[in-house]
Motif scaffolding. Sequence first.
Motif, PDB file in Angstrom:
ATOM      1  N   ARG A  21      11.573  -4.484   4.816  1.00  0.00           N
ATOM      2  CA  ARG A  21      11.021  -5.314   5.884  1.00  0.00           C
ATOM      3  C   ARG A  21      11.945  -5.380   7.083  1.00  0.00           C
ATOM      4  N   SER A  22      13.236  -5.174   6.871  1.00  0.00           N
ATOM      5  CA  SER A  22      14.156  -5.273   7.995  1.00  0.00           C
ATOM      6  C   SER A  22      14.296  -3.946   8.741  1.00  0.00           C
ATOM      7  N   LEU A  23      13.549  -2.924   8.308  1.00  0.00           N
ATOM      8  CA  LEU A  23      13.657  -1.614   8.970  1.00  0.00           C
ATOM      9  C   LEU A  23      12.714  -1.503  10.170  1.00  0.00           C
ATOM     10  N   PRO A  24      13.124  -0.706  11.165  1.00  0.00           N
ATOM     11  CA  PRO A  24      12.256  -0.529  12.334  1.00  0.00           C
ATOM     12  C   PRO A  24      11.154   0.492  12.073  1.00  0.00           C
ATOM     13  N   VAL A  25      10.305   0.243  11.067  1.00  0.00           N
ATOM     14  CA  VAL A  25       9.167   1.129  10.817  1.00  0.00           C
ATOM     15  C   VAL A  25       7.893   0.289  10.781  1.00  0.00           C
ATOM     16  N   TRP A  26       6.756   0.977  10.909  1.00  0.00           N
ATOM     17  CA  TRP A  26       5.457   0.310  10.849  1.00  0.00           C
ATOM     18  C   TRP A  26       5.361  -0.423   9.505  1.00  0.00           C
ATOM     19  N   GLN A  27       5.284  -1.742   9.539  1.00  0.00           N
ATOM     20  CA  GLN A  27       5.447  -2.531   8.317  1.00  0.00           C
ATOM     21  C   GLN A  27       4.470  -2.204   7.182  1.00  0.00           C
ATOM     22  N   PRO A  28       3.168  -2.044   7.476  1.00  0.00           N
ATOM     23  CA  PRO A  28       2.271  -1.773   6.330  1.00  0.00           C
ATOM     24  C   PRO A  28       2.574  -0.457   5.613  1.00  0.00           C
ATOM     25  N   SER A  29       3.409   0.410   6.215  1.00  0.00           N
ATOM     26  CA  SER A  29       3.655   1.710   5.593  1.00  0.00           C
ATOM     27  C   SER A  29       4.246   1.586   4.190  1.00  0.00           C
ATOM     28  N   VAL A  30       4.984   0.515   3.933  1.00  0.00           N
ATOM     29  CA  VAL A  30       5.547   0.298   2.596  1.00  0.00           C
ATOM     30  C   VAL A  30       4.422   0.285   1.561  1.00  0.00           C
ATOM     31  N   LEU A  31       3.362  -0.463   1.904  1.00  0.00           N
ATOM     32  CA  LEU A  31       2.260  -0.608   0.960  1.00  0.00           C
ATOM     33  C   LEU A  31       1.324   0.590   0.987  1.00  0.00           C
ATOM     34  N   VAL A  32       1.045   1.106   2.176  1.00  0.00           N
ATOM     35  CA  VAL A  32       0.185   2.284   2.267  1.00  0.00           C
ATOM     36  C   VAL A  32       0.824   3.425   1.466  1.00  0.00           C
ATOM     37  N   GLY A  33       2.140   3.558   1.587  1.00  0.00           N
ATOM     38  CA  GLY A  33       2.848   4.602   0.850  1.00  0.00           C
ATOM     39  C   GLY A  33       2.710   4.410  -0.651  1.00  0.00           C
ATOM     40  N   ALA A  34       2.864   3.165  -1.101  1.00  0.00           N
ATOM     41  CA  ALA A  34       2.727   2.884  -2.533  1.00  0.00           C
ATOM     42  C   ALA A  34       1.327   3.266  -3.000  1.00  0.00           C
ATOM     43  N   LEU A  35       0.326   2.979  -2.147  1.00  0.00           N
ATOM     44  CA  LEU A  35      -1.050   3.294  -2.521  1.00  0.00           C
ATOM     45  C   LEU A  35      -1.291   4.804  -2.518  1.00  0.00           C
ATOM     46  N   LEU A  36      -0.621   5.513  -1.617  1.00  0.00           N
ATOM     47  CA  LEU A  36      -0.747   6.973  -1.615  1.00  0.00           C
ATOM     48  C   LEU A  36      -0.174   7.535  -2.910  1.00  0.00           C
ATOM     49  N   GLY A  37       0.945   6.977  -3.346  1.00  0.00           N
ATOM     50  CA  GLY A  37       1.533   7.394  -4.614  1.00  0.00           C
ATOM     51  C   GLY A  37       0.550   7.142  -5.751  1.00  0.00           C
ATOM     52  N   ASP A  38      -0.154   6.009  -5.664  1.00  0.00           N
ATOM     53  CA  ASP A  38      -1.146   5.704  -6.688  1.00  0.00           C
ATOM     54  C   ASP A  38      -2.288   6.700  -6.665  1.00  0.00           C
ATOM     55  N   ALA A  39      -2.641   7.133  -5.460  1.00  0.00           N
ATOM     56  CA  ALA A  39      -3.720   8.119  -5.356  1.00  0.00           C
ATOM     57  C   ALA A  39      -3.369   9.357  -6.182  1.00  0.00           C
ATOM     58  N   ALA A  40      -2.077   9.692  -6.230  1.00  0.00           N
ATOM     59  CA  ALA A  40      -1.656  10.820  -7.059  1.00  0.00           C
ATOM     60  C   ALA A  40      -1.963  10.532  -8.529  1.00  0.00           C
ATOM     61  N   ARG A  41      -1.717   9.275  -8.927  1.00  0.00           N
ATOM     62  CA  ARG A  41      -2.006   8.913 -10.316  1.00  0.00           C
ATOM     63  C   ARG A  41      -3.503   8.949 -10.610  1.00  0.00           C
ATOM     64  N   TYR A  42      -4.299   8.489  -9.631  1.00  0.00           N
ATOM     65  CA  TYR A  42      -5.753   8.520  -9.825  1.00  0.00           C
ATOM     66  C   TYR A  42      -6.232   9.960  -9.961  1.00  0.00           C
ATOM     67  N   THR A  43      -5.606  10.860  -9.183  1.00  0.00           N
ATOM     68  CA  THR A  43      -6.008  12.262  -9.242  1.00  0.00           C
ATOM     69  C   THR A  43      -5.705  12.846 -10.618  1.00  0.00           C
ATOM     70  N   ILE A  44      -4.537  12.496 -11.150  1.00  0.00           N
ATOM     71  CA  ILE A  44      -4.184  12.977 -12.495  1.00  0.00           C
ATOM     72  C   ILE A  44      -5.212  12.475 -13.503  1.00  0.00           C
ATOM     73  N   ALA A  45      -5.513  11.175 -13.442  1.00  0.00           N
ATOM     74  CA  ALA A  45      -6.474  10.592 -14.376  1.00  0.00           C
ATOM     75  C   ALA A  45      -7.826  11.289 -14.242  1.00  0.00           C
ATOM     76  N   SER A  46      -8.262  11.528 -12.998  1.00  0.00           N
ATOM     77  CA  SER A  46      -9.562  12.178 -12.780  1.00  0.00           C
ATOM     78  C   SER A  46      -9.587  13.574 -13.383  1.00  0.00           C
ATOM     79  N   SER A  47      -8.510  14.330 -13.160  1.00  0.00           N
ATOM     80  CA  SER A  47      -8.511  15.699 -13.702  1.00  0.00           C
ATOM     81  C   SER A  47      -8.586  15.677 -15.215  1.00  0.00           C
ATOM     82  N   ILE A  48      -7.914  14.707 -15.821  1.00  0.00           N
ATOM     83  CA  ILE A  48      -7.942  14.642 -17.289  1.00  0.00           C
ATOM     84  C   ILE A  48      -9.354  14.353 -17.790  1.00  0.00           C
TER      85      ILE A  48
END
Lengths: 320, 273
Positions: free
Chosen positions: B113-140
């Motif tokens: 939060r103290s970094l000079p970056v677009w604040q929601p990116s922390v969460l958007v990034g976490a969700l993008l990482g999750d998208a990878a997990r969803y993709t794995i689950a879908s392929s299975i």
Amino acid sequence: MNKIPLAIETENITRFFKDVKAVNGISLKIERGGVYGILGPNGAGKTTLIRMLATLLNPTSGSGKVMGYDIVTEKETIRRLVSLTGQFASVDEDLTGLENLLLLAKLLGYTGKNAKKRALELLSGFGLSDAAKRQVKTYSGGMRRRLDIAASIVVRPALIFLDEPTTGLDPRSRNQVWDIIRSLVADGTTVLLTTQYLDEADQLAEKIAVIDHGKVIAEGTPSQLKASVGSNVLRLNVNDASQIEKARQIITQKINLDVQTNSDPYLLTVQTENVSAATNLITEITSAGIEISRFSLGQPSLDEVFLALTGKPVEENNEE
Amino acid sequence: MDNNNQSASIQSLLAHGARPNPINAVTASLIFGWRALLKIKHVPEQLFDVTAFPIMFTLLFTYMFGGAIAGSTEEYLQFLLPGILAQTVTMITMYTGVAVNNDIRKGVFVRFRSLPVWQPSVLVGALLGDAARYTIASSIVISLGMILGFKPEGGFIGVFLAVALLLVFSFSLSWIWTSIGFIARSQESLFFLSFVVLFPLTFASNIFVDPETMPSWLEAFVSANPVTWLVTAMRGLMHGAPEVEGIGIVLIISATLVGIFGPITMFLFRNKK
């Protein structure tokens, strides 16, 4: 005429959480360069103050400027100039030391090879090269702190907030952190340090504000503060609590010094200027037949500073 | 460590050249997505839920209900698979909340939060990482389905689009969990809450059976359930009969979820003590 803005300037800044007045009207003017120490017990409002200055928390009232920029309306600019090392190591425990620094280097705009180069040189500068590929959860407290500070200088900050950087560290790690802080200062970085230890503030800071219950109760150089308490404090433990009154009389009448009694019925605290005054005092007391079980001579503790400044001992208060 | 050496080396670290340029919102989100992937690398156990759950669900429901509901397991699988895929991925969205909750406890958010970056990116990034997990689950789920006899008439493109729609919906649904992740006092309460929400959402839907046989009050709930819309749209895509209107509604639901829970999450993110 010097027009460079101060590092930090606050005007009657406050922050309330429901009924708790965590910061209750603090006005500070902090020059650039050097270490400014904020000394206070748990729950005094140190962390809340730092969080407001680091733009993580808006004040309830009052105003503040960091490097000349407003902490409410110019957050982005301030974030480019400062970095924060929180009270609890703010690194990702699941990642390795290298990955933590790579993450920050990339977020701060380094790309590809440069990010890696920066991360590796930071690890080596902080003596963490050997642990670079280990998960942070396997690090010792001191290593975590060093990584945390390294993470704060990935890009050189003009001002760095260190919130209790040595709390919980062993003496050796604490000395390492002190050396790191001194190097930061030697390079012209301004450091705002919070601490619970008077000797830490004394070692590092040019100026100290003592805060309690969200207010500044004293401000000055370490020597000014210590002078208000007495530079040395002699602590005497007697064997028999019933003799404590007799000992007190000897000290106040024969030697003409002030004695503070404590909640501990065996303990006397006396301010003395030097070692010979202290040995005299001990000789007088033992020759009057009062047995001393233990004594120590040293710098006043935070408790004693508080006692001297407020007339009250530190209250236990863990809300912050 | 030699102190003089250390001081010298730290000063040379500080003397290091010009400050690089700030990064944009997309780059910041991708970097935080990379962080999520690193965490998967170090804690691979967290992939258990995206591998074991899908296999369990697909096998269990195909063979348990197949004969009774559709007369044969193979017949039922054609109906069930798009739905079971939706259920699996919908269920694991809650782990996003668990991850956020963990991060808050560890204090690492304070630095982000103290970094000079677009604040929601922390969460958007976490969700993008999750998208990878969803993709794995879908392929299975899809691979297992194909082995068991699932024949998507929509072909590869139909399946691909169905999964894409599912990812969009799950990404949007995850924002509910990020909000709850900030509020929940403990992981236990988070798990409890997620079951209260996810069970009705996935079981009271058209995943397992045709809602026509249900009592009217339940049918009303089922046809209003976003998961029902999602599954209908996915079935259409996978079986080569896409309904544009249904897909549109799923996208509108997704946008609404982000529109409501995105700002709530960000408010909590900024104001969390």
